[in-house]
Structure formats: C-alpha cells, structure tokens
Design a protein around this motif. Structure first.
Motif, PDB file in Angstrom:
ATOM      1  N   ARG A  21       0.834  -1.213   0.000  1.00 61.00           N
ATOM      2  CA  ARG A  21       0.000   0.000   0.000  1.00 61.00           C
ATOM      3  C   ARG A  21       0.860   1.251   0.000  1.00 61.00           C
ATOM      4  NH1 ARG A  21      -4.320  -1.864   4.587  1.00 61.00           N
ATOM      5  NH2 ARG A  21      -5.108  -3.660   3.450  1.00 61.00           N
ATOM      6  N   PHE A  22       1.973   1.214   0.741  1.00 54.91           N
ATOM      7  CA  PHE A  22       2.868   2.369   0.780  1.00 54.91           C
ATOM      8  C   PHE A  22       3.499   2.598  -0.595  1.00 54.91           C
ATOM      9  CE2 PHE A  22       2.445   1.358   5.237  1.00 54.91           C
ATOM     10  CZ  PHE A  22       2.347   2.606   5.807  1.00 54.91           C
ATOM     11  N   HIS A  23       3.848   1.518  -1.276  1.00 56.82           N
ATOM     12  CA  HIS A  23       4.402   1.651  -2.624  1.00 56.82           C
ATOM     13  C   HIS A  23       3.349   2.241  -3.563  1.00 56.82           C
ATOM     14  CE1 HIS A  23       6.533   0.824  -6.318  1.00 56.82           C
ATOM     15  NE2 HIS A  23       5.467   0.179  -6.753  1.00 56.82           N
ATOM     16  N   HIS A  24       2.142   1.712  -3.498  1.00 60.37           N
ATOM     17  CA  HIS A  24       1.049   2.182  -4.360  1.00 60.37           C
ATOM     18  C   HIS A  24       0.795   3.671  -4.140  1.00 60.37           C
ATOM     19  CE1 HIS A  24      -2.776   2.348  -6.455  1.00 60.37           C
ATOM     20  NE2 HIS A  24      -3.284   2.892  -5.370  1.00 60.37           N
ATOM     21  N   ILE A  73       9.645  14.655  -1.168  1.00 64.52           N
ATOM     22  CA  ILE A  73      10.088  14.030   0.086  1.00 64.52           C
ATOM     23  C   ILE A  73       9.064  12.994   0.550  1.00 64.52           C
ATOM     24  CG2 ILE A  73      10.508  14.456   2.549  1.00 64.52           C
ATOM     25  CD1 ILE A  73      11.761  17.161   1.671  1.00 64.52           C
ATOM     26  N   LEU A  74       7.779  13.328   0.442  1.00 58.95           N
ATOM     27  CA  LEU A  74       6.726  12.381   0.835  1.00 58.95           C
ATOM     28  C   LEU A  74       6.739  11.141  -0.052  1.00 58.95           C
ATOM     29  CD1 LEU A  74       3.761  14.818   1.543  1.00 58.95           C
ATOM     30  CD2 LEU A  74       4.993  13.417   3.213  1.00 58.95           C
ATOM     31  N   VAL A  75       6.938  11.332  -1.352  1.00 53.99           N
ATOM     32  CA  VAL A  75       7.008  10.196  -2.278  1.00 53.99           C
ATOM     33  C   VAL A  75       8.149   9.260  -1.864  1.00 53.99           C
ATOM     34  CG1 VAL A  75       7.583   9.533  -4.664  1.00 53.99           C
ATOM     35  CG2 VAL A  75       5.919  11.363  -4.233  1.00 53.99           C
ATOM     36  N   ALA A  76       9.316   9.833  -1.617  1.00 57.22           N
ATOM     37  CA  ALA A  76      10.469   9.027  -1.207  1.00 57.22           C
ATOM     38  C   ALA A  76      10.218   8.368   0.150  1.00 57.22           C
ATOM     39  CB  ALA A  76      11.726   9.892  -1.147  1.00 57.22           C
ATOM     40  N   GLY A  77       9.571   9.091   1.058  1.00 59.30           N
ATOM     41  CA  GLY A  77       9.272   8.545   2.381  1.00 59.30           C
ATOM     42  C   GLY A  77       8.341   7.352   2.321  1.00 59.30           C
ATOM     43  N   LEU A  78       7.282   7.467   1.519  1.00 56.55           N
ATOM     44  CA  LEU A  78       6.347   6.354   1.378  1.00 56.55           C
ATOM     45  C   LEU A  78       7.038   5.134   0.760  1.00 56.55           C
ATOM     46  CD1 LEU A  78       3.172   8.271   0.176  1.00 56.55           C
ATOM     47  CD2 LEU A  78       3.462   7.081   2.365  1.00 56.55           C
ATOM     48  N   SER A  80      10.195   4.417   0.982  1.00 54.41           N
ATOM     49  CA  SER A  80      11.129   3.829   1.949  1.00 54.41           C
ATOM     50  C   SER A  80      10.391   3.052   3.039  1.00 54.41           C
ATOM     51  CB  SER A  80      12.031   4.901   2.560  1.00 54.41           C
ATOM     52  OG  SER A  80      11.308   5.762   3.405  1.00 54.41           O
ATOM     53  N   ILE A  81       9.182   3.478   3.391  1.00 52.84           N
ATOM     54  CA  ILE A  81       8.391   2.712   4.366  1.00 52.84           C
ATOM     55  C   ILE A  81       8.068   1.345   3.791  1.00 52.84           C
ATOM     56  CG2 ILE A  81       6.146   2.559   5.533  1.00 52.84           C
ATOM     57  CD1 ILE A  81       6.293   5.640   5.850  1.00 52.84           C
ATOM     58  N   HIS A  82       7.689   1.312   2.524  1.00 53.84           N
ATOM     59  CA  HIS A  82       7.409   0.030   1.863  1.00 53.84           C
ATOM     60  C   HIS A  82       8.624  -0.884   1.940  1.00 53.84           C
ATOM     61  CE1 HIS A  82       7.733  -2.370  -1.945  1.00 53.84           C
ATOM     62  NE2 HIS A  82       6.653  -2.894  -1.396  1.00 53.84           N
ATOM     63  N   GLU A  83       9.787  -0.354   1.558  1.00 55.80           N
ATOM     64  CA  GLU A  83      11.010  -1.157   1.576  1.00 55.80           C
ATOM     65  C   GLU A  83      11.355  -1.615   2.996  1.00 55.80           C
ATOM     66  OE1 GLU A  83      13.979   1.268  -0.301  1.00 55.80           O
ATOM     67  OE2 GLU A  83      12.817   1.416  -2.148  1.00 55.80           O
ATOM     68  N   ALA A  84      11.200  -0.722   3.955  1.00 58.18           N
ATOM     69  CA  ALA A  84      11.534  -1.062   5.347  1.00 58.18           C
ATOM     70  C   ALA A  84      10.609  -2.152   5.886  1.00 58.18           C
ATOM     71  CB  ALA A  84      11.460   0.182   6.223  1.00 58.18           C
ATOM     72  N   MET A  85       9.332  -2.080   5.535  1.00 55.72           N
ATOM     73  CA  MET A  85       8.395  -3.096   6.025  1.00 55.72           C
ATOM     74  C   MET A  85       8.715  -4.465   5.430  1.00 55.72           C
ATOM     75  SD  MET A  85       4.788  -1.027   6.194  1.00 55.72           S
ATOM     76  CE  MET A  85       3.896  -2.304   7.093  1.00 55.72           C
TER      77      MET A  85
END
Length: 117
Positions: A21-24, A73-78, A80-85
């Motif tokens: 979902r974060f990637h999407h 920044i928000l795009v990159a943050g979302l 990175s959350i996907h990758e981290a999860m």
C-alpha cells in the motif's frame, strides 16, 4: 506486552499485506505531482502581468516550489516505508528461523537412558 504475554506480537502476513500500500500510494502521489506540475506549466501565468498579478506571483511562486519539494520528500518517504516493512518482515522470519535452530540444538539435560548429564 500483549495480552498473551508476548513481548513482540509481529504478524508477518499483516506486514507483507500492508507494505505494498505504501508503494502504491508513493506512485500515486508521484503521478499527482507530475500532473500538477504539467497543469501549472500549461496554465502559464493566468493571473496576468499587471501589478496585482505580479504581487500574486511573488507570494504564490515560492510556495509552488516548496510544495513540489515537500511532495518529492513524501514520495520518497512512502517508498522507503514500503522497503523497510518488507525488510522487517524478511528479517523477522530470518531471526525466528535462527532462534528456532539455536533452541532445537539444546538438550533437556537427560540422555536416552534417563540419566541426568
């Protein structure tokens, strides 16, 4: 602690189901930013070149750049959350397997004859 007394109650399936979902949303936000930038570029300066238009642009212009920067920044943050999860889920699985293998080698203190070692 959770209700069952567990310190960590990590549900790998939930993490793996939620991560995409974060990637999407990262991709959707990037598309929205692109659409906004193109729309603004096509509009040109609809407020005009008169004194009022110049005053408006002086206030408005810098905010557009700030919004674009913040959105990137928000795009990159979302993303990175996907990758981290995904990494967290994979790491948790690896950690559980390591712990399971360590404890599977532990003996209870009795040999096959029932003698205590």
């Amino acid at each position: 602690m959770g209700e069952s007394g567990e310190i960590l109650d990590i549900k790998i399936a939930d993490i793996k189901a939620t991560a995409p979902r974060f990637h999407h949303e990262s991709v959707a936000l990037a598309h929205a930013l692109t659409k906004l930038k193109h729309g603004l570029a096509e509009a040109g300066k609809p407020w005009g070149d008169d004194e009022q238009g110049e005053k408006f642009h002086k206030s408005y212009g810098p905010h557009v750049q700030q919004i674009e920067h913040a959105t990137k920044i928000l795009v990159a943050g979302l993303a990175s959350i996907h990758e981290a999860m995904v990494d967290m889920a994979d790491g948790h699985i690896d950690n559980e397997e390591l712990i399971r293998s360590m404890f599977s080698r532990i003996r209870t203190g009795h040999d096959a004859k029932g003698d205590h070692r």
